[in-house]
Structure formats: C-alpha cells, structure tokens
Scaffold this active site. Structure first.
Site, short mmCIF file in Angstrom:
data_model
loop_
_atom_site.label_atom_id
_atom_site.label_comp_id
_atom_site.label_asym_id
_atom_site.label_seq_id
_atom_site.Cartn_x
_atom_site.Cartn_y
_atom_site.Cartn_z
CB CYS A 9 -0.99 -0.02 1.16
SG CYS A 9 -0.27 0.23 2.80
CG ASN A 12 4.45 -1.67 5.14
OD1 ASN A 12 5.51 -1.99 5.66
ND2 ASN A 12 3.50 -2.55 4.93
CB CYS A 14 -3.55 1.58 6.89
SG CYS A 14 -3.37 3.10 7.83
NE ARG A 15 -4.72 1.63 1.64
CZ ARG A 15 -4.65 2.39 0.56
NH1 ARG A 15 -5.54 2.21 -0.42
NH2 ARG A 15 -3.74 3.33 0.45
CB SER A 16 0.35 -3.40 2.79
OG SER A 16 1.12 -2.44 3.46
CG ASP A 129 -5.18 5.44 2.87
OD1 ASP A 129 -5.20 4.90 4.00
OD2 ASP A 129 -4.26 6.17 2.49
#
Length: 165
Positions: A9, A12, A14-16, A129
């Site tokens: 993401c 690095n 939150c999402r990933s 995001d």
C-alpha cells in the site's frame, strides 16, 4: 520451494499490514505456512521503521489477528525473490508495475480485490485508504481484505500444486 507474496500500500501502516496479517492466518489455517511466506511494504518510505497504525492494530486484534509489524518501503530488487506482489489499490498497481525491472516482474503485480469471489460489483477494485478516517474505515478495510484472502489463497495453492492456468 517457498512461494513469496508481498502486500503493498502507500505507507505500509494500514492496508498492507492488515492484508499480510489476514493472509498469514489463512495460510496457517490451510497448513501452508511452511510453504508460503507473506510480508508487506509501502510504495513510499514515510513510515519506515514505524509500527502499524494503532487503529489497524486495534481492528486486527479485535478480530483475532496478529498485529506485530514494522513498516518498510518496497524495493525494485525484491521482484527477483517474489512470486506475487499484491497491490491494495490501482495507484499502487501502476507504481509497482512502473518500478518492475522486467515485463515478467510487472506481471507479478495484481490487485488484492481481483481475488474476491464472487467478484465485487462494479469496476472499482481498490481497498480505500482508511488513514484519514475513523475506525469504521479500518473495519471496512478488514472486510475487503478477508473477502479477497480466500480467493488469493486458492490461487497460491494452485500455483504450488502446478494447476494454475
């Protein structure tokens, strides 16, 4: 042979890391954690060395996932050791494909939600995001990640068994 997957993401945090944590849990449940390695990175290095966003940690923990994480930036040299690079949105997909040293490496980059079964409605395969919003955005992110993880796991299993199309 170890199959290597990296989730990417922006920063690095939150999402990933959420995708990495969920996928690691799915690999363990499937008994593949000794044959598949998963990690994550960001397209940028703004948060390198930081832990995951506290909201991501909270949501992961509340849903029974591991939340131990240290942010890092994706490097073009990693393509050589990776089998699959999973982008969390179309901006990451484009950035990673531009970064890929070869066409073969560029073909390793896929959008996470392309593995969701049944396919998401519409053409938008981005995981939004959640960074600038509230906790509900992190919950939504987790739901999208979980929905795609089963399909991704099936695709990786097919690769390992040599049955991928």
């Amino acid at each position: 042979m170890t199959y290597r997957v990296c989730f990417v993401c922006t920063g690095n945090i939150c999402r990933s890391p959420m995708a990495e944590s969920v996928f690691r849990a799915r690999m363990a449940e499937a008994g593949l954690d000794d044959r598949v390695e998963a990690d994550s990175a960001g397209t940028g290095g703004w948060h390198e060395g930081d832990g995951a966003d506290p909201r991501a940690v909270r949501v992961l923990t509340e849903h029974g996932y591991d939340s131990d994480h240290t942010a890092r930036q994706f490097q073009a040299s990693w393509f050589a050791r990776l089998d699959l690079v999973i982008a969390l949105d179309s901006g990451h997909l484009k950035a990673l494909r531009r970064l890929a040293p070869t066409e073969e490496d560029a073909r390793k980059v896929r959008l996470l939600r392309s593995y969701t079964r049944p396919s998401p409605a519409g053409d938008d395969l981005d995981v939004p995001d959640p960074y600038y919003g509230g906790l509900d955005g992190f919950e939504e992110c987790l739901e999208m990640v979980e929905a795609a993880s089963e399909g991704l796991l099936a695709a990786v299993r097919d690769e390992l068994e040599g049955t991928a199309a």
